[in-house]
Design an enzyme around this catalytic site. Structure first.
Site, short mmCIF file in Angstrom:
data_model
loop_
_atom_site.label_atom_id
_atom_site.label_comp_id
_atom_site.label_asym_id
_atom_site.label_seq_id
_atom_site.Cartn_x
_atom_site.Cartn_y
_atom_site.Cartn_z
CG ASN A 23 -1.73 1.24 1.38
OD1 ASN A 23 -1.77 2.07 0.47
ND2 ASN A 23 -2.38 1.39 2.52
CE LYS B 86 -0.19 3.26 4.75
NZ LYS B 86 -0.05 3.36 6.21
CG HIS C 154 -5.68 1.95 5.31
ND1 HIS C 154 -5.26 2.88 6.23
CD2 HIS C 154 -4.65 1.08 5.14
CE1 HIS C 154 -4.01 2.57 6.60
NE2 HIS C 154 -3.63 1.48 5.96
CD GLU D 232 -2.95 5.51 6.67
OE1 GLU D 232 -2.96 5.51 5.43
OE2 GLU D 232 -2.03 4.98 7.33
CD GLU E 109 -3.28 -2.37 7.29
OE1 GLU E 109 -2.27 -2.68 6.67
OE2 GLU E 109 -3.82 -1.25 7.18
N GLY F 280 2.77 2.48 10.77
CA GLY F 280 3.71 3.59 10.62
C GLY F 280 4.42 3.97 11.90
CB SER G 60 5.51 -1.62 11.93
OG SER G 60 5.11 -0.28 12.17
P1 13P Z 1 3.20 0.52 7.64
O1 13P Z 1 3.71 -0.77 7.05
O2 13P Z 1 3.92 1.73 7.12
O3 13P Z 1 3.11 0.47 9.13
O4 13P Z 1 1.69 0.68 7.11
C1 13P Z 1 0.84 -0.41 7.19
C2 13P Z 1 -0.37 -0.07 6.42
O5 13P Z 1 -1.12 0.81 6.79
C3 13P Z 1 -0.64 -0.83 5.20
O6 13P Z 1 -1.91 -0.59 4.72
#
Ligand code: 13P
Length: 251
Positions: free
Chosen positions: A9, A11, A96, A98, A168, A174, A214
């Site tokens: 992803n 983003k 997601h 976010e 997740e 992150g 992560s």
């Molecule tokens: P990270 O791997 O940067 O923690 O993000 C995970 C994520 O949100 C994947 O959709």
């Protein structure tokens, strides 16, 4: 059908040339390799067609990061499931954390997005996961159960068999804090149990469950070796071709 998947992803990262270089880098490094998983990249919408062009010539599959809950019409800025299908985008991330947080997407809206993707033969990667406070209060199983029940359990068995779920934990996204393999396995087994209760044990066994948060080249192998973890949804570590390919090779 249950299969191993490693999905990146991206983003809202990378400009066009960088996105093209990353796609080409991943495709090149995977060429001729024996892989034990499907590899998906989810770039920003503007780059999807570039990515699907690469996908035609490689093992890569392409996913979007979001989709509209409408078919077409006056929805400025939105992208419809039919549009994704028309450029051969196979997967789409839905819900997601976010998008839940910054764009206020709730389970009812996400259920509609899932329906649109299935209408157009696309595979939703439906995200769920608790925030830190919910885990600290030991509410994490309840939160995830509600997200899955409200976002997915309106589907009949046939429809549900085309869905991938990504767990997740928001506190691990992150942050460099990964769920331990035991925590990931615990939640994945719980999710599989929910599916067994709603549909059947067979359907549960056939569902692909990804872990995200992560996940990187150092911890992927141990996470992916858990019985109910069928791969990962990778954020930051999917932005470097070498690291992403190492994660893919953890299977
Ligand atoms: P990270 O791997 O940067 O923690 O993000 C995970 C994520 O949100 C994947 O959709």
């Amino acid at each position: 059908m249950r299969k191993n998947i490693v999905a990146g992803n991206w983003k809202m990262n990378l400009e066009f040339t960088e996105a093209e270089e990353l796609t080409a880098g991943v495709a090149e490094q995977l060429e001729g390799q024996a892989l034990n998983c499907e590899v998906v990249i989810c770039p920003p919408a503007l780059y999807l067609e570039m990515a699907t062009d690469f996908a035609e010539e490689s093992v890569l599959k392409v996913g979007a990061q979001n989709v509209s809950n409408h078919d077409s019409g006056a929805y400025t800025g939105e992208i419809a499931a039919g549009m994704l299908a028309s450029v051969d985008v196979k997967y789409c991330i839905v819900g997601h954390s976010e998008r839940r947080k910054y764009f206020h997407e709730d389970n009812a809206l996400l259920a509609q997005k899932v329906d649109k993707l299935l209408d157009y033969g696309r595979t939703p990667i439906y995200c769920c996961g608790e925030v830190l406070e919910e885990r600290e209060k030991e509410n994490h199983f309840k939160v995830v159960e509600q997200q899955i029940a409200e976002g997915l359990f309106h589907l009949n068995e046939d429809e549900f068999s085309n869905v991938v779920i990504a767990y997740e934990p928001v506190w691990a996204i992150g942050t460099g804090l990964t769920a331990s393999p035991v925590q990931a396995q615990g939640m994945h087994a719980f999710i599989r149990g929910l599916i067994a209760k709603k549909y059947s044990k067979e359907v549960a066994e056939e569902t692909t469950l990804l872990y995200g948060g992560s996940c990187n080249a150092n911890n992927a192998k141990e996470l992916f070796s858990q019985r109910d973890v069928d791969g990962g949804l990778i954020g930051g570590a999917s932005l470097k071709a070498g690291e992403f390919v190492s994660i893919v090779k953890s299977f």
